[in-house]
Design an enzyme around this catalytic site. Structure first.
Site, PDB file in Angstrom:
ATOM      1  N   HIS A  32       0.804  -1.219   0.000  1.00 51.93           N
ATOM      2  CA  HIS A  32       0.000   0.000   0.000  1.00 51.93           C
ATOM      3  C   HIS A  32       0.835   1.266   0.000  1.00 51.93           C
ATOM      4  O   HIS A  32       0.281   2.364  -0.201  1.00 51.93           O
ATOM      5  CB  HIS A  32      -0.975   0.000   1.187  1.00 51.93           C
ATOM      6  N   ASP A  41      -9.384  -0.232   4.277  1.00 57.68           N
ATOM      7  CA  ASP A  41      -8.179  -0.782   4.894  1.00 57.68           C
ATOM      8  C   ASP A  41      -8.500  -1.219   6.319  1.00 57.68           C
ATOM      9  O   ASP A  41      -9.361  -0.620   6.981  1.00 57.68           O
ATOM     10  CB  ASP A  41      -7.093   0.312   4.921  1.00 57.68           C
ATOM     11  N   HIS A  85      -6.070  -1.004   8.403  1.00 57.46           N
ATOM     12  CA  HIS A  85      -5.096  -0.172   9.115  1.00 57.46           C
ATOM     13  C   HIS A  85      -5.252   1.290   8.717  1.00 57.46           C
ATOM     14  O   HIS A  85      -5.663   1.599   7.591  1.00 57.46           O
ATOM     15  CB  HIS A  85      -3.676  -0.640   8.800  1.00 57.46           C
ATOM     16  N   ASP A 143      -2.768   3.453   8.356  1.00 55.92           N
ATOM     17  CA  ASP A 143      -1.671   3.830   7.447  1.00 55.92           C
ATOM     18  C   ASP A 143      -1.269   5.289   7.622  1.00 55.92           C
ATOM     19  O   ASP A 143      -0.950   5.990   6.654  1.00 55.92           O
ATOM     20  CB  ASP A 143      -2.059   3.557   5.986  1.00 55.92           C
ATOM     21  N   HIS A 173       4.534   0.882   4.155  1.00 58.79           N
ATOM     22  CA  HIS A 173       3.118   0.674   3.827  1.00 58.79           C
ATOM     23  C   HIS A 173       2.200   1.091   4.969  1.00 58.79           C
ATOM     24  O   HIS A 173       0.978   1.141   4.786  1.00 58.79           O
ATOM     25  CB  HIS A 173       2.844  -0.774   3.392  1.00 58.79           C
ATOM     26  N   ASP A 205      -7.247  -1.806  -0.077  1.00 57.58           N
ATOM     27  CA  ASP A 205      -6.319  -2.745   0.545  1.00 57.58           C
ATOM     28  C   ASP A 205      -7.123  -3.992   0.889  1.00 57.58           C
ATOM     29  O   ASP A 205      -8.097  -3.923   1.646  1.00 57.58           O
ATOM     30  CB  ASP A 205      -5.723  -2.113   1.802  1.00 57.58           C
ATOM     31  N   ASP A 219      -6.644  -6.310   2.838  1.00 56.70           N
ATOM     32  CA  ASP A 219      -6.757  -6.702   4.246  1.00 56.70           C
ATOM     33  C   ASP A 219      -7.896  -5.959   4.941  1.00 56.70           C
ATOM     34  O   ASP A 219      -8.192  -6.224   6.110  1.00 56.70           O
ATOM     35  CB  ASP A 219      -5.429  -6.562   4.991  1.00 56.70           C
ATOM     36  N   GLU A 231      -1.926  -5.054  -1.616  1.00 59.40           N
ATOM     37  CA  GLU A 231      -1.670  -5.954  -0.486  1.00 59.40           C
ATOM     38  C   GLU A 231      -2.195  -7.375  -0.698  1.00 59.40           C
ATOM     39  O   GLU A 231      -2.343  -8.131   0.267  1.00 59.40           O
ATOM     40  CB  GLU A 231      -2.228  -5.374   0.826  1.00 59.40           C
TER      41      GLU A 231
END
Length: 306
Positions: free
Chosen positions: A97, A124, A126, A128, A141, A227, A229, A272
């Site tokens: 990412h 996402d 996360h 980030d 990332h 992303d 994830d 990702e």
């Protein structure tokens, strides 16, 4: 006929585990081009960009593989910019990412040059939004949102010739459920709009996407940075940093369908995907399925709510 430019960026220099560099080809194997063509789209596959190998070294001054990340993001920036100049819709296939720094910088410059509003939908697990001074790992990332807002190494924050590339009111983060301690304060201080999983649980995905799309109009360029994830690992195991408790298949489909209803999608990152951790390319196949919905595939003919 709309033309999609596929741009492969096969690197994991910003990631915590190796394998995301195989993501672009896994998406191709899963039938991405054929799925897009079935939506009456023209597809130009530019193949994979070239860049430095992953040296797999320890962080230096809180940053892992900074020079490599700079080079890869410059390559992405150049290719996304070229696609936009041709009037094509760029679809960047990652890779990790951190590559969204180059991709979104190019999109932001395009919007600035053409007087368009930018709305980034950042899916996402996360946030980030780490900085080199607070990141527990130094993995880049985990830093692209901060970099795009002008907080990061000089070489990563001004690809379009100005900084910041993006203002906090131009992004909506969706599906967040893993935030480092230092990131919490950064997100608060910057005023980044975040719809975390608790918000989704309490209000429902439809309400979330309606709020995330508030204020968009015909002069808005929507960029989706997806992303994988973000999704629950039960349905998307092929990611390097899986986090339990993500959106379900139907919630993800609803997101994509509602974005498609706007007709304003202008560019896309798919990042990702880690085939080394996947099961029979399951996550790539799911990603292609969701991308089809993002481009208008639905069960029935529907008229979007205005």
């Amino acid at each position: 006929m709309k033309t999609i430019s596929l741009i492969g960026a096969p690197t994991d220099v910003g990631a915590s585990v190796k394998g995301a560099g195989m993501g672009p080809d896994a998406l191709r194997v899963a039938g991405l081009t054929q799925a897009l063509e079935a939506r009456n789209l023209s597809v130009v596959d530019h193949g994979n960009l070239h860049g430095p190998a992953n040296p797999w070294q320890a962080p230096v001054n809180g940053l892992r593989h900074l020079n490599e990340a700079i080079d890869w993001n410059q390559a992405v920036y150049n290719e996304v910019s070229n696609a936009l100049k041709l009037g094509h819709m760029p679809m960047m296939l990652g890779g990790d990412h951190c590559l969204a720094i180059g991709s979104i910088s190019a999109v932001a410059k395009h919007c600035k040059d053409h007087g368009k509003k930018l709305r980034v939908l950042w899916f996402d697990a996360h946030a980030d939004s780490n900085l080199s001074t607070i990141s527990p790992t130094g993995n880049i990332h985990g830093m692209p949102v901060a970099c795009l807002m002008g907080h990061g190494p000089e070489q990563l924050i001004a690809y379009g010739g100005y900084t910041p590339a993006m203002q906090p009111n131009e992004i909506r983060q969706i599906g967040i459920r893993s935030v480092d301690d230092g990131e919490r304060q950064f997100i608060h201080d910057m005023g980044i709009p975040v719809f975390d999983m608790r918000y989704i649980d309490e209000h429902g995905m439809r309400a979330v996407i309606l709020k995330a799309l508030e204020g968009v109009d015909e002069n808005t360029h929507i960029h989706v940075s997806f992303d994988l994830d973000c999704l629950d690992p039960d349905i998307a195991p092929g990611v390097g940093t899986a986090v339990l408790g993500g959106p379900t298949y139907r919630e993800a489909q609803l997101c994509m369908e509602m974005i498609a209803d706007t007709g304003l999608l202008g560019s896309l990152d798919v990042v990702e995907l880690n085939p080394a951790l996947d099961l029979r390319n399951q996550t790539a196949i799911l990603a292609v399925d969701l991308i089809e919905s993002l481009f208008g595939k639905s069960t029935l003919v529907r008229i979007a709510n205005k």
